[in-house]
Design a protein around this motif. Sequence first.
Motif, short mmCIF file in Angstrom:
data_model
loop_
_atom_site.label_atom_id
_atom_site.label_comp_id
_atom_site.label_asym_id
_atom_site.label_seq_id
_atom_site.Cartn_x
_atom_site.Cartn_y
_atom_site.Cartn_z
N ALA A 90 -103.91 24.27 82.60
CA ALA A 90 -104.80 23.30 82.00
C ALA A 90 -105.27 23.84 80.73
CB ALA A 90 -105.71 22.61 82.98
N GLU A 91 -105.68 25.13 80.92
CA GLU A 91 -106.32 25.92 79.64
C GLU A 91 -105.60 26.44 78.52
OE1 GLU A 91 -109.62 25.64 79.38
OE2 GLU A 91 -109.61 24.27 81.35
N LEU A 92 -104.24 26.44 78.75
CA LEU A 92 -103.18 27.13 77.69
C LEU A 92 -103.14 26.49 76.31
CD1 LEU A 92 -99.67 28.14 78.74
CD2 LEU A 92 -100.02 26.70 76.66
N ARG A 93 -103.52 27.47 75.52
CA ARG A 93 -103.44 26.93 74.09
C ARG A 93 -102.38 27.90 73.32
NH1 ARG A 93 -106.17 24.04 76.47
NH2 ARG A 93 -108.31 23.56 76.31
N THR A 94 -101.97 27.09 72.11
CA THR A 94 -101.10 27.99 71.32
C THR A 94 -101.81 28.32 69.60
OG1 THR A 94 -100.20 25.75 70.27
CG2 THR A 94 -99.00 26.96 72.12
N GLY A 95 -101.11 29.35 69.43
CA GLY A 95 -101.61 29.65 67.78
C GLY A 95 -100.57 30.12 66.96
N ALA A 96 -101.09 30.64 65.78
CA ALA A 96 -100.15 31.24 64.91
C ALA A 96 -98.85 30.18 64.66
CB ALA A 96 -99.89 32.49 65.11
N GLY A 97 -99.10 29.04 64.64
CA GLY A 97 -97.84 28.09 64.51
C GLY A 97 -96.86 28.14 65.43
N GLY A 98 -97.32 28.50 66.65
CA GLY A 98 -96.53 28.49 67.95
C GLY A 98 -95.90 29.59 68.27
N LEU A 99 -96.38 30.87 67.56
CA LEU A 99 -95.86 32.22 67.91
C LEU A 99 -96.65 32.79 69.02
CD1 LEU A 99 -94.86 33.40 64.45
CD2 LEU A 99 -93.07 32.99 66.22
N VAL A 100 -97.60 32.40 69.31
CA VAL A 100 -98.78 32.74 69.82
C VAL A 100 -99.26 31.86 71.36
CG1 VAL A 100 -100.91 34.14 70.30
CG2 VAL A 100 -99.53 34.51 68.35
N ALA A 101 -99.17 32.27 72.41
CA ALA A 101 -99.77 31.41 73.50
C ALA A 101 -100.96 31.93 74.00
CB ALA A 101 -98.56 30.84 74.42
N TYR A 102 -101.83 31.54 74.69
CA TYR A 102 -102.81 32.28 75.54
C TYR A 102 -103.68 31.17 76.56
CZ TYR A 102 -106.19 30.21 72.33
OH TYR A 102 -106.81 29.35 71.47
N ILE A 103 -103.77 32.09 77.54
CA ILE A 103 -104.48 31.45 78.93
C ILE A 103 -105.76 31.94 79.16
CG2 ILE A 103 -104.30 30.82 81.13
CD1 ILE A 103 -101.33 30.80 81.01
N PRO A 104 -107.12 31.43 78.89
CA PRO A 104 -108.12 32.02 78.86
C PRO A 104 -108.61 31.68 80.64
CG PRO A 104 -108.38 30.18 77.56
CD PRO A 104 -107.14 30.28 77.83
N VAL A 105 -108.90 32.86 81.31
CA VAL A 105 -109.21 32.33 82.66
C VAL A 105 -110.83 32.57 82.96
CG1 VAL A 105 -108.80 32.69 85.20
CG2 VAL A 105 -106.95 33.10 83.56
N SER A 106 -111.58 31.57 83.06
CA SER A 106 -113.06 31.89 83.33
C SER A 106 -113.44 32.34 84.75
CB SER A 106 -113.74 30.61 82.95
OG SER A 106 -113.47 29.50 84.11
N PHE A 107 -114.44 33.04 84.67
CA PHE A 107 -115.22 33.45 85.69
C PHE A 107 -115.46 32.35 86.74
CE2 PHE A 107 -118.85 35.14 87.97
CZ PHE A 107 -118.35 36.23 88.85
N ARG A 108 -115.64 31.21 86.17
CA ARG A 108 -115.92 30.02 87.02
C ARG A 108 -114.63 29.43 87.88
NH1 ARG A 108 -118.19 24.85 84.35
NH2 ARG A 108 -116.17 23.82 84.81
N LEU A 109 -113.87 29.87 86.95
CA LEU A 109 -112.13 29.01 87.70
C LEU A 109 -111.95 30.03 88.80
CD1 LEU A 109 -109.95 27.23 87.73
CD2 LEU A 109 -108.61 28.85 86.19
#
Length: 326
Positions: free
Chosen positions: A215-234
């Motif tokens: 649910a937190e997955l995001r993309t960047g650099a025009g779609g060349l990069v994707a990242y998932i932040p996983v919080s301490f809370r999750l």
Amino acid sequence: MSGTAEEYLRAAQFLREKDDFLLMTHIHPDGDALGSTLGLAAVLAKIGKRCTVVHEEAMPRRFSFLPGIDRVHSVAECDRRFRTAVSLDCADRERIGTAVELLDEGAELLNIDHHATNDRFGSLNLVDVGASATCQIVCELARLLGVPLAGDVAVCLYTGLFTDTGGFRYGNTTSAVHRLAAEMIDLGLNPYPIADRAVEMLTLTQVRLLAGALAELRTGAGGLVAYIPVSFRLLQETGASVEDTQELVNYARNLEGVEVGLMFREEEPGRVKVSLRSKYTVDVSKIAARFGGGGHLRAAGCTVEGSLDRVVQRVLDAVEEEVGRG
Ligand code: 5GP
Ligand code: MN
């Protein structure tokens, strides 16, 4: 003879001549770390050598099927020191963690590894960056020591070959790796239970974590990069462990059109573990090294101090710079 070939011979001679080895691998061990360490322990047992495997953390449940894993000692319960030791799959001395404190002053340490970033910290070094897994190096040592790739030896070593090549899928899946796997299967190894236990099986906690993380997955650099932040809370909400987060980064990398996938795990507020993966062009070990970490061309990691948001921003900036070059 190439330098590496000579290192193999020297390492085999060391194992043949010495006895009573301390075996160690890196913190947060993966399939190759544990497979190579327990595989070497099984090889040493076959040639009548004593060894003790020590690790500072509890063993990950995923690898509980590995023969010998129930005999891994914690650093705390080990009340003696060792004069001969082997570290496996560790690129530098820090990666070993506190187990290294069990070395006697002046102890001999054989460093067996395949990371390009290995800094040759051993008194004897067998660093083969051409090997797809540290388990592949141990297979060659087994051959030099006359031990067949069968039984417990094979279960351990196949596990690392399998996991470090992503189940024989990544670019490091060489014909040599396939030949070793074939040899093990010919000698009686059953591959499916290993794939199931080491990679495919998911716990309910892992599936819940996956749902929250995706649910937190995001993309960047025009779609060349994707990242998932996983919080301490999750992590707290799902009760997930470090081990449960290990595969998440692949969902970022596997997205269509993505070159670099990242996972940011907030280990505790103020400290973030970053996992980096790339597909074709970007050397992620270089990016990780900029933040004090390291690894391989296509898989690397580092731990960065700062809030989750801040670390995401800093690392993304560095990744976008590299992607821009590629
Ligand atoms: P992971 O993202 O699965 O933790 O690690 C991927 C690869 O990067 C592994 O092969 C591991 O050796 C390397 N790696 C991960 N974290 C670190 C780190 O903090 N320092 C170094 N030197 N290598 C790391
Ligand atoms: Mn490895």
